[in-house]
Design a protein around this motif. Sequence first.
Motif, short mmCIF file in Angstrom:
data_model
loop_
_atom_site.label_atom_id
_atom_site.label_comp_id
_atom_site.label_asym_id
_atom_site.label_seq_id
_atom_site.Cartn_x
_atom_site.Cartn_y
_atom_site.Cartn_z
N ARG A 175 6.73 -3.21 2.48
CA ARG A 175 5.46 -3.89 2.22
C ARG A 175 5.20 -3.91 0.72
O ARG A 175 5.76 -3.10 -0.03
N ILE A 176 4.34 -4.82 0.30
CA ILE A 176 3.95 -4.91 -1.10
C ILE A 176 2.74 -4.00 -1.32
O ILE A 176 1.77 -4.03 -0.56
N VAL A 177 2.84 -3.18 -2.37
CA VAL A 177 1.74 -2.26 -2.69
C VAL A 177 1.41 -2.41 -4.18
O VAL A 177 2.21 -2.94 -4.96
N SER A 178 0.23 -1.94 -4.56
CA SER A 178 -0.16 -2.03 -5.97
C SER A 178 -0.88 -0.76 -6.39
O SER A 178 -1.43 -0.02 -5.56
N LEU A 209 1.09 8.35 -9.41
CA LEU A 209 0.64 7.03 -8.96
C LEU A 209 0.41 7.02 -7.47
O LEU A 209 1.19 7.57 -6.70
N SER A 210 -0.69 6.45 -7.07
CA SER A 210 -0.94 6.22 -5.65
C SER A 210 -1.10 4.71 -5.45
O SER A 210 -1.72 4.03 -6.27
N PHE A 211 -0.52 4.20 -4.37
CA PHE A 211 -0.46 2.77 -4.15
C PHE A 211 -1.29 2.37 -2.93
O PHE A 211 -1.45 3.14 -1.99
N GLU A 212 -1.77 1.14 -2.96
CA GLU A 212 -2.51 0.56 -1.84
C GLU A 212 -1.79 -0.70 -1.38
O GLU A 212 -1.25 -1.46 -2.20
N GLU A 213 -1.80 -0.94 -0.08
CA GLU A 213 -1.13 -2.13 0.44
C GLU A 213 -1.86 -3.40 -0.01
O GLU A 213 -3.09 -3.45 -0.06
N VAL A 214 -1.08 -4.40 -0.36
CA VAL A 214 -1.64 -5.68 -0.80
C VAL A 214 -1.74 -6.61 0.40
O VAL A 214 -0.74 -6.89 1.07
N PHE A 226 -8.51 -3.43 -21.71
CA PHE A 226 -7.47 -4.08 -20.91
C PHE A 226 -7.37 -3.40 -19.55
O PHE A 226 -7.57 -2.19 -19.42
N GLU A 227 -7.08 -4.20 -18.54
CA GLU A 227 -6.84 -3.66 -17.21
C GLU A 227 -5.40 -3.97 -16.81
O GLU A 227 -4.93 -5.10 -16.99
N THR A 228 -4.71 -2.97 -16.29
CA THR A 228 -3.29 -3.12 -15.97
C THR A 228 -3.03 -2.64 -14.55
O THR A 228 -3.52 -1.60 -14.13
N ARG A 229 -2.23 -3.43 -13.85
CA ARG A 229 -1.89 -3.11 -12.47
C ARG A 229 -0.40 -3.34 -12.25
O ARG A 229 0.19 -4.23 -12.87
N ILE A 230 0.19 -2.53 -11.38
CA ILE A 230 1.60 -2.70 -11.02
C ILE A 230 1.69 -3.05 -9.53
O ILE A 230 0.99 -2.46 -8.70
N TYR A 231 2.55 -4.02 -9.23
CA TYR A 231 2.87 -4.38 -7.85
C TYR A 231 4.34 -4.06 -7.62
O TYR A 231 5.19 -4.35 -8.47
N THR A 232 4.64 -3.49 -6.45
CA THR A 232 6.03 -3.20 -6.13
C THR A 232 6.23 -3.21 -4.62
O THR A 232 5.29 -3.46 -3.86
N TRP A 233 7.46 -2.94 -4.20
CA TRP A 233 7.83 -3.00 -2.77
C TRP A 233 8.17 -1.60 -2.31
O TRP A 233 9.08 -0.97 -2.83
N ARG A 234 7.41 -1.11 -1.32
CA ARG A 234 7.67 0.23 -0.76
C ARG A 234 7.43 0.20 0.74
O ARG A 234 6.44 -0.37 1.21
N ASP A 235 8.33 0.84 1.47
CA ASP A 235 8.19 0.95 2.93
C ASP A 235 7.98 -0.42 3.58
O ASP A 235 7.10 -0.60 4.45
#
Length: 243
Positions: free
Chosen positions: A195-198, A43-48, A184-193
Amino acid sequence: MKHMVLLLLGMSLLSAGCSPVQTHGDDTPVASTNAEQETTIPLSFEEVKVEQQVTLLDRGIIKQVVKQEHLDTAKLFAFLKANEDPNRLFGGIQIGDALYEFGDVGALPYVDKLEIQKSSLFQKSVIEVKGLCGANCPFRYYITIEEAKPSILLFLNEPVADIADLDQDGVEEIVTSYGSPGVFETRIYTWRDNRIVSANHNKLAKARSVWYNRPLFQVQSGIDSAIKTYRYTSKGLSLVTER
């Protein structure tokens, strides 16, 4: 003579291309390492970036307050504005004598669906505001109040499927999963470093459809492709089954 026969036999095997199996330092065959990689989608995350902002509210533009909730030192309310769409609901906050506005929270015909409550997200105390402007038009705010000033921690206008600690690391993940059957489209949001990332699961899995069935994710790359089931882990999506 016996030693000479053994020597000739060894040379013969080497000339025929026979050699030991290559291994890594931990004696793990290369093939098994590749197999492990094939069963995990990293998984790679992007800042929200939260575009919605809390602003000061002029009391004079409030036409009617249609719902309100007192939560500790703050009062949250939904209101109609003068000279605006008579069905358009806005969100307001009162802390002491100060009034703030934080954006659209739904439509008047759906005011009975509007929810305002205390909650927690990413180990933070928040005020959660959920509203609708139609069947497929949700609003969801997570608002923090620090030093008597409100701010928006996260805003979502996607259907939220679940809030849970999927990888058991002590931090909740938010899963949004929506669409039509088979797409279907699925996304995860979480807290890392701090900041909120998805992460967009469809993009990372290169899949046509990814849907969430707590606590697992079903992935289908094409219309007639096999459905693979994955579990969310700290390393990524780990394959569970395939059918």
